[in-house]
Design an enzyme around this catalytic site. Structure first.
Site, mmCIF file in Angstrom:
data_model
loop_
_atom_site.group_PDB
_atom_site.id
_atom_site.type_symbol
_atom_site.label_atom_id
_atom_site.label_comp_id
_atom_site.label_asym_id
_atom_site.label_seq_id
_atom_site.Cartn_x
_atom_site.Cartn_y
_atom_site.Cartn_z
ATOM 1 N N ARG A 60 -2.139 10.983 4.189
ATOM 2 C CA ARG A 60 -2.953 11.540 5.266
ATOM 3 C C ARG A 60 -4.149 12.274 4.663
ATOM 4 O O ARG A 60 -4.005 12.983 3.658
ATOM 5 C CB ARG A 60 -2.126 12.496 6.114
ATOM 6 N N HIS A 72 2.318 11.431 -7.114
ATOM 7 C CA HIS A 72 0.912 11.064 -7.354
ATOM 8 C C HIS A 72 0.706 9.575 -7.143
ATOM 9 O O HIS A 72 1.665 8.808 -7.067
ATOM 10 C CB HIS A 72 0.485 11.452 -8.780
ATOM 11 N N GLU A 108 -3.147 10.292 -11.166
ATOM 12 C CA GLU A 108 -3.031 10.068 -12.599
ATOM 13 C C GLU A 108 -4.010 8.976 -12.996
ATOM 14 O O GLU A 108 -4.286 8.073 -12.201
ATOM 15 C CB GLU A 108 -1.590 9.633 -12.926
ATOM 16 N N ASN A 140 -5.877 11.727 11.325
ATOM 17 C CA ASN A 140 -5.541 12.193 12.665
ATOM 18 C C ASN A 140 -6.765 12.935 13.199
ATOM 19 O O ASN A 140 -7.175 13.955 12.625
ATOM 20 C CB ASN A 140 -4.303 13.101 12.605
ATOM 21 N N GLU A 184 -3.879 3.444 1.705
ATOM 22 C CA GLU A 184 -4.160 3.654 3.127
ATOM 23 C C GLU A 184 -4.354 5.146 3.355
ATOM 24 O O GLU A 184 -3.516 5.959 2.950
ATOM 25 C CB GLU A 184 -2.977 3.173 3.978
ATOM 26 N N HIS A 202 0.807 -1.226 0.000
ATOM 27 C CA HIS A 202 0.000 0.000 0.000
ATOM 28 C C HIS A 202 0.836 1.270 0.000
ATOM 29 O O HIS A 202 2.054 1.231 0.209
ATOM 30 C CB HIS A 202 -0.966 0.021 1.196
#
Lengths: 177, 177
Positions: free
Chosen positions: A29, A119, A165, A96, A92, A25
């Site tokens: 964030r 990207h 992309e 927070n 992922e 992965h």
């Protein structure tokens, strides 16, 4: 040049110690998971394979994937968790807690200075149909397929501003000719 | 909670328009391709599926993957290019020509401020063996498996400072229990 005949500076043959390694992965964030999940589930058809909450550290992780037709995802949570971490090509998203309530909070996309990450990229079966779908979804384009030097390559932005992309594999065959 | 019973804020069922979408690659900029390729080919066993040079724009792209045992990679360049862009879980490294000669040049890892991108993650068959291999390779650790709150999760740095998580799928089953 043939695949096995190509040489690139620095490259060594894959050592036996790395057998079975796979890129599971990429973590980005996300400020507001509700907004990010709405985007990735609708626009790119991803599903949440697993959400993990870390109360002590005040964050949650969402592991997303495009589930192929007929692909069986384990229902049992522990089994599904182990399965998730053995896959390839997941996204992922880290949340927070609380960032979604800060009006001026924003993550860095990696393309503005200071640069680093560029990207993520989705391969799609029909680029024109995908572009029409992005219009339906009111997605923000960085570059449409017909713009710029690289034809048949789309760039859009996700809700946090990260670049995505979008390509169609067979249209890329002549890239680099 | 069962997979199909789980609900997450914002998530909608995958629309038909997104059928066949897959996460092809993640792009990171690399200062010196020779150093980065030496690292990803030796330490993580990746191979260069395709290199693309863009002379006018003065950059090169390297598409890397872990090739599974018995996996057939097309030898023909055009066929291999199209094949590459239909895969999952690739790493793209972008080299802007000349950065390798600038002593003070460095890319941003996304974990220092301003934050955004977090890491890429490899799934490996044997975490202890992988950690021993990283020691053999003198890799820079952010966190060893036995350190910190998240046991059985390794973080190392690539030559540009990007973080790489390393996990063993079955050891992750209880994550989130």
């Amino acid at each position: 040049m043939s695949f096995n005949g190509e040489q690139h500076p620095g490259v060594v043959p894959a050592p036996g110690n790395t057998q079975g390694f796979r890129l599971n992965h990429t973590m980005l964030r996300a400020k507001d998971p509700e907004v990010a999940l709405a985007f990735y589930s609708r626009v790119f058809g991803m599903r949440v394979l697993r959400k993990l909450d870390f109360e002590e550290m005040q964050f949650s992780l969402y592991f997303l994937a495009n589930v192929e037709q007929g692909e069986a995802i384990p229902e049992d949570t522990r089994e599904r968790t182990a399965w998730t971490f053995g896959q390839k090509g997941l996204l992922e998203l880290t949340h927070n807690w609380g960032t979604e309530q800060q009006a001026d909070f924003a993550y860095h996309d990696g393309n503005a200075e200071p640069q680093g990450f560029g990207h993520i990229c989705f391969s799609v079966p029909d680029l024109a149909a995908a572009q029409a779908w992005f219009d339906v979804c009111n997605v923000t384009f960085v570059k449409r397929a017909e713009q710029g030097k690289m034809k048949d390559v789309i760039f859009v932005k996700d809700p946090d501003g990260y670049w995505i992309e979008v390509i169609q594999a067979d249209l890329m065959a002549g890239m680099g000719d």
